[in-house]
Design a protein around this motif. Structure first.
Motif, PDB file in Angstrom:
ATOM      1  N   VAL A  21       0.847  -1.197   0.000  1.00  0.00           N
ATOM      2  CA  VAL A  21       0.000   0.000   0.000  1.00  0.00           C
ATOM      3  C   VAL A  21       0.885   1.251   0.000  1.00  0.00           C
ATOM      4  CG1 VAL A  21      -1.597   1.357   1.436  1.00  0.00           C
ATOM      5  CG2 VAL A  21      -2.057  -1.074   1.005  1.00  0.00           C
ATOM      6  N   GLU A  22       1.933   1.226   0.808  1.00  0.00           N
ATOM      7  CA  GLU A  22       2.864   2.368   0.849  1.00  0.00           C
ATOM      8  C   GLU A  22       3.573   2.561  -0.489  1.00  0.00           C
ATOM      9  OE1 GLU A  22       5.428   1.635   4.202  1.00  0.00           O
ATOM     10  OE2 GLU A  22       3.792   2.011   5.633  1.00  0.00           O
ATOM     11  N   GLU A  23       4.033   1.448  -1.059  1.00  0.00           N
ATOM     12  CA  GLU A  23       4.720   1.512  -2.350  1.00  0.00           C
ATOM     13  C   GLU A  23       3.846   2.133  -3.422  1.00  0.00           C
ATOM     14  OE1 GLU A  23       7.374  -2.485  -2.238  1.00  0.00           O
ATOM     15  OE2 GLU A  23       6.355  -2.096  -4.145  1.00  0.00           O
ATOM     16  N   ILE A  24       2.596   1.623  -3.497  1.00  0.00           N
ATOM     17  CA  ILE A  24       1.675   2.124  -4.533  1.00  0.00           C
ATOM     18  C   ILE A  24       1.438   3.620  -4.328  1.00  0.00           C
ATOM     19  CG2 ILE A  24      -0.703   1.959  -5.440  1.00  0.00           C
ATOM     20  CD1 ILE A  24      -0.575  -1.086  -4.590  1.00  0.00           C
ATOM     21  N   SER A  25       1.178   4.014  -3.065  1.00  0.00           N
ATOM     22  CA  SER A  25       0.971   5.432  -2.747  1.00  0.00           C
ATOM     23  C   SER A  25       2.134   6.284  -3.201  1.00  0.00           C
ATOM     24  CB  SER A  25       0.840   5.625  -1.225  1.00  0.00           C
ATOM     25  OG  SER A  25      -0.438   5.274  -0.813  1.00  0.00           O
ATOM     26  N   SER A  26       3.339   5.803  -2.888  1.00  0.00           N
ATOM     27  CA  SER A  26       4.495   6.650  -3.167  1.00  0.00           C
ATOM     28  C   SER A  26       4.798   6.723  -4.658  1.00  0.00           C
ATOM     29  CB  SER A  26       5.711   6.189  -2.346  1.00  0.00           C
ATOM     30  OG  SER A  26       6.434   5.219  -3.041  1.00  0.00           O
ATOM     31  N   ILE A  27       4.523   5.629  -5.390  1.00  0.00           N
ATOM     32  CA  ILE A  27       4.750   5.662  -6.844  1.00  0.00           C
ATOM     33  C   ILE A  27       3.746   6.584  -7.531  1.00  0.00           C
ATOM     34  CG2 ILE A  27       4.724   4.316  -9.000  1.00  0.00           C
ATOM     35  CD1 ILE A  27       5.711   1.897  -7.330  1.00  0.00           C
ATOM     36  N   VAL A  28       2.467   6.388  -7.213  1.00  0.00           N
ATOM     37  CA  VAL A  28       1.412   7.124  -7.923  1.00  0.00           C
ATOM     38  C   VAL A  28       1.317   8.568  -7.431  1.00  0.00           C
ATOM     39  CG1 VAL A  28      -1.068   7.159  -8.478  1.00  0.00           C
ATOM     40  CG2 VAL A  28       0.157   4.972  -8.349  1.00  0.00           C
ATOM     41  N   GLY A  29       1.662   8.774  -6.168  1.00  0.00           N
ATOM     42  CA  GLY A  29       1.598  10.120  -5.606  1.00  0.00           C
ATOM     43  C   GLY A  29       0.174  10.660  -5.662  1.00  0.00           C
ATOM     44  N   SER A  30       0.027  11.879  -6.153  1.00  0.00           N
ATOM     45  CA  SER A  30      -1.319  12.455  -6.212  1.00  0.00           C
ATOM     46  C   SER A  30      -1.943  12.278  -7.590  1.00  0.00           C
ATOM     47  CB  SER A  30      -1.260  13.944  -5.861  1.00  0.00           C
ATOM     48  OG  SER A  30      -0.435  14.590  -6.819  1.00  0.00           O
ATOM     49  N   GLY A  31      -1.287  11.454  -8.434  1.00  0.00           N
ATOM     50  CA  GLY A  31      -1.812  11.207  -9.781  1.00  0.00           C
ATOM     51  C   GLY A  31      -2.996  10.250  -9.768  1.00  0.00           C
ATOM     52  N   LEU A  32      -3.318   9.796 -10.962  1.00  0.00           N
ATOM     53  CA  LEU A  32      -4.434   8.880 -11.120  1.00  0.00           C
ATOM     54  C   LEU A  32      -3.910   7.543 -11.650  1.00  0.00           C
ATOM     55  CD1 LEU A  32      -7.624   8.954 -10.984  1.00  0.00           C
ATOM     56  CD2 LEU A  32      -7.528   9.261 -13.470  1.00  0.00           C
ATOM     57  N   ALA A  33      -4.416   6.445 -11.047  1.00  0.00           N
ATOM     58  CA  ALA A  33      -4.062   5.109 -11.544  1.00  0.00           C
ATOM     59  C   ALA A  33      -5.335   4.403 -11.981  1.00  0.00           C
ATOM     60  CB  ALA A  33      -3.356   4.306 -10.465  1.00  0.00           C
ATOM     61  N   ILE A  34      -5.183   3.532 -12.935  1.00  0.00           N
ATOM     62  CA  ILE A  34      -6.347   2.735 -13.316  1.00  0.00           C
ATOM     63  C   ILE A  34      -5.972   1.259 -13.268  1.00  0.00           C
ATOM     64  CG2 ILE A  34      -7.310   4.567 -14.776  1.00  0.00           C
ATOM     65  CD1 ILE A  34      -6.438   3.051 -17.210  1.00  0.00           C
ATOM     66  N   ASN A  35      -6.983   0.422 -13.121  1.00  0.00           N
ATOM     67  CA  ASN A  35      -6.733  -1.010 -13.223  1.00  0.00           C
ATOM     68  C   ASN A  35      -7.965  -1.711 -13.757  1.00  0.00           C
ATOM     69  OD1 ASN A  35      -8.319  -1.056 -10.761  1.00  0.00           O
ATOM     70  ND2 ASN A  35      -7.508  -3.110 -10.437  1.00  0.00           N
ATOM     71  N   ALA A  36      -7.706  -2.892 -14.301  1.00  0.00           N
ATOM     72  CA  ALA A  36      -8.793  -3.709 -14.829  1.00  0.00           C
ATOM     73  C   ALA A  36      -9.014  -4.872 -13.873  1.00  0.00           C
ATOM     74  CB  ALA A  36      -8.436  -4.222 -16.213  1.00  0.00           C
ATOM     75  N   LEU A  37     -10.270  -5.044 -13.510  1.00  0.00           N
ATOM     76  CA  LEU A  37     -10.654  -6.115 -12.593  1.00  0.00           C
ATOM     77  C   LEU A  37     -11.378  -7.189 -13.398  1.00  0.00           C
ATOM     78  CD1 LEU A  37     -11.336  -7.183  -9.675  1.00  0.00           C
ATOM     79  CD2 LEU A  37     -13.386  -5.743  -9.803  1.00  0.00           C
ATOM     80  N   SER A  38     -10.928  -8.450 -13.251  1.00  0.00           N
ATOM     81  CA  SER A  38     -11.635  -9.536 -13.951  1.00  0.00           C
ATOM     82  C   SER A  38     -12.485 -10.342 -12.978  1.00  0.00           C
ATOM     83  CB  SER A  38     -10.627 -10.469 -14.624  1.00  0.00           C
ATOM     84  OG  SER A  38      -9.920 -11.219 -13.633  1.00  0.00           O
ATOM     85  N   GLY A  39     -12.191 -10.193 -11.666  1.00  0.00           N
ATOM     86  CA  GLY A  39     -12.893 -10.992 -10.658  1.00  0.00           C
ATOM     87  C   GLY A  39     -12.071 -12.176 -10.185  1.00  0.00           C
ATOM     88  N   GLY A  40     -10.949 -12.433 -10.861  1.00  0.00           N
ATOM     89  CA  GLY A  40     -10.034 -13.483 -10.412  1.00  0.00           C
ATOM     90  C   GLY A  40      -9.294 -13.031  -9.166  1.00  0.00           C
ATOM     91  N   VAL A  41      -8.625 -13.963  -8.513  1.00  0.00           N
ATOM     92  CA  VAL A  41      -7.986 -13.634  -7.238  1.00  0.00           C
ATOM     93  C   VAL A  41      -6.870 -12.601  -7.434  1.00  0.00           C
ATOM     94  CG1 VAL A  41      -6.419 -15.629  -7.288  1.00  0.00           C
ATOM     95  CG2 VAL A  41      -7.017 -14.577  -5.096  1.00  0.00           C
ATOM     96  N   ASP A  42      -6.139 -12.674  -8.538  1.00  0.00           N
ATOM     97  CA  ASP A  42      -5.027 -11.744  -8.744  1.00  0.00           C
ATOM     98  C   ASP A  42      -5.523 -10.301  -8.913  1.00  0.00           C
ATOM     99  OD1 ASP A  42      -3.271 -13.950  -8.702  1.00  0.00           O
ATOM    100  OD2 ASP A  42      -3.397 -14.211 -10.865  1.00  0.00           O
ATOM    101  N   SER A  43      -6.429 -10.097  -9.860  1.00  0.00           N
ATOM    102  CA  SER A  43      -6.867  -8.719 -10.109  1.00  0.00           C
ATOM    103  C   SER A  43      -7.732  -8.198  -8.956  1.00  0.00           C
ATOM    104  CB  SER A  43      -7.600  -8.608 -11.449  1.00  0.00           C
ATOM    105  OG  SER A  43      -8.858  -9.240 -11.404  1.00  0.00           O
ATOM    106  N   SER A  44      -8.444  -9.084  -8.264  1.00  0.00           N
ATOM    107  CA  SER A  44      -9.227  -8.644  -7.105  1.00  0.00           C
ATOM    108  C   SER A  44      -8.312  -8.159  -5.985  1.00  0.00           C
ATOM    109  CB  SER A  44     -10.105  -9.796  -6.592  1.00  0.00           C
ATOM    110  OG  SER A  44     -11.059 -10.162  -7.564  1.00  0.00           O
ATOM    111  N   THR A  45      -7.232  -8.876  -5.773  1.00  0.00           N
ATOM    112  CA  THR A  45      -6.286  -8.511  -4.720  1.00  0.00           C
ATOM    113  C   THR A  45      -5.624  -7.169  -5.036  1.00  0.00           C
ATOM    114  OG1 THR A  45      -5.904 -10.843  -4.266  1.00  0.00           O
ATOM    115  CG2 THR A  45      -4.223  -9.308  -3.465  1.00  0.00           C
TER     116      THR A  45
END
Lengths: 321, 321
Positions: A21-45
């Motif tokens: 969570v810290e890593e993601i916060s620090s990389i993205v900063g105040s920008g915008l990130a997107i992701n695709a969710l398929s419902g599988g365990v990997d993308s859900s996590t």
């Protein structure tokens, strides 16, 4: 970049989550990130990790590529709504089917799906949203198999030397890349995802396109979708690692009401495996096999023949294409 | 001409043999008859009946159509030599393979085999020998399935309105046409044929061409031949009605020594059946299935995947093509 596996016995789920969570916060900063969710365990996590890290600065999309299981888009979106995550549905069915038209080679199919997913569909979303980061659930087995040349995973880009920033206009973040599937499940459980997600059998990225040998058309995907539903209804009670139904291109002779019926064959696979690296066919009772064959030939139009795969991995792989 | 089944419970083997020997004698008279022996129970029984009826006036040929099992031509000829019947080997491998080149449709394959067998190969033998009669082992199930339109048996001509005298220059005599397989086996036993013949599982006319989905080439027949040998070695100890190995045209992904290996799939079928009219997959122990898959993937070049057919007949048929 060499990636080291984080073994499940060395994994501290709570700590791992905090760190990612810290890593993601620090990389993205105040920008915008997107992701695709398929419902599988990997993308859900990944969705939950990024949601924790970014809140409103994460936009999660469910891309309907026409290759999903029956009812899947609606079910996944409503499951995440209950968890406080808004997911937007993108109807890209026509784009994917157009891209898959006329292609029979499995690697070309994967390539068509990759291109449509990353370039056409995500490219557009990136431009529309201004997002510079894409989060994605690539895991350790994916990169291992791709680098080894067994099969190209649709979500593996940097490992094979594709610069996503240059090629597609965004940077990919892969928080699960050091974990194998069982470790990802632990993280999913720790994140309070429902059991149907954290213990869900794998259903890889190209989805039903991987369950169709030969050309992927709307009609053929529909046959694979119906067969998949039957397999899941009949085998979800087993402890199998993964189970799947594959529509073959080869036609075989059958007989219905005393007349020749030259039709399709469905192959069923059901795997015992710990980590997808090796696997054995589950020793399903013959009563179960009988019921599967009966349902397939009665409920799925055009199917006259059903087989059960009896090969070990290796030399088989989990999926057929 | 309507043909009535002679049921096994109404069959008196000794009487049946006496009657058929007389019939054959009276039809052929002092002329010459020829027949083709494949080593199956039907053609073996016809050979012995006709040998009893005609002695030196019967010429028996073994046509090597390149679609036979390993070692089959030599073995069949020496078996009949011991029984006092001289069988002449005709090497027609090239003719059949040429006729099958480029054909993938099962009915066209059957047609190519039929034409090559009756017109080219037998036509020549007829002209050379001056024979006016061809003896042949067509049985009741063959005509039933052909008339019903399930599949065209290669040895069925008059029932579908083909005048063999006009088309090919000879008349066909079919002494077993009222019997199903179990009744034929009784006649074979009564004729003192060896048990390996009278209890041999069926191996239909188009032979290994029926075990190859897609084009029949020398290389692909060789793969089917090796797979057939393994199935027969592993399953001859079962009481199954019939067992077979089918080479698919569809390719599937496999893995060998850590590298992707896009290869072939072999489908195994093993049937419990009384009369081939209906059938169920034999509930083979999983240890047997494991061994079959292991041998196929280790001993047959290019095979990475093996399935077991789990469909009932109907809607499946015994053979795949």
């Amino acid at each position: 970049m060499k990636i080291d596996e984080m073994k499940i016995e060395d994994l501290h789920p709570e700590e791992f989550i905090k760190q990612k969570v810290e890593e993601i916060s620090s990389i993205v900063g105040s920008g915008l990130a997107i992701n695709a969710l398929s419902g599988g365990v990997d993308s859900s996590t990944v969705t939950m990790l990024a949601h924790k890290a970014l809140g409103e600065n994460l936009k999660t999309y469910f891309i309907d590529n026409s290759l999903m299981r029956e009812g899947e888009p609606g079910h996944v979106i409503s499951t995440f709504k209950k968890l406080g995550v808004d997911v937007e549905l993108i109807d890209a069915r026509k784009q994917f089917l157009d891209a898959l038209g006329g292609i029979t080679d499995p690697e070309e199919k994967r390539e068509a799906i990759t291109q449509t997913f990353y370039k056409d569909v995500f490219g557009l979303l990136v431009r529309e949203t201004g997002a510079k980061y894409l989060l994605q659930g690539t895991n350790y087995t994916d990169i291992e198999e791709t680098v080894a040349g067994i099969k190209r995973q649709h979500n593996i880009l940097e490992q094979i030397g594709i610069n996503t920033e240059k090629a597609y206009g965004y940077k990919v973040i892969e928080p699960l890349i050091q974990l194998r599937k069982p470790a990802v499940r632990k993280i999913a459980e720790e994140l309070n995802l429902p059991e149907e997600i954290y213990s869900r059998p794998p259903f890889p990225g190209p989805a039903l396109a991987a369950r169709v040998i030969g050309e992927v058309t709307a009609e053929r995907v529909e046959i694979a979708r119906k067969a998949t539903k039957i397999v899941e209804e009949e085998l979800s009670g087993t402890n199998a690692f993964q189970y799947l139904a594959i529509l073959h291109e080869d036609k075989v002779t059958g007989v219905r009401e005393g007349k020749r019926d030259y039709g399709s064959q469905i192959e069923i696979r059901c795997w015992d495996s710990k980590d997808a690296k090796t696997g054995s066919p589950t020793r399903l009772p013959y009563d179960t096999l009988d019921r599967l064959a009966e349902r397939m030939t009665e409920e799925v139009a055009g199917v006259v023949s059903v087989t059960y795969n009896i090969t070990q991995k290796p030399p088989s792989t989990i999926e057929a294409v």
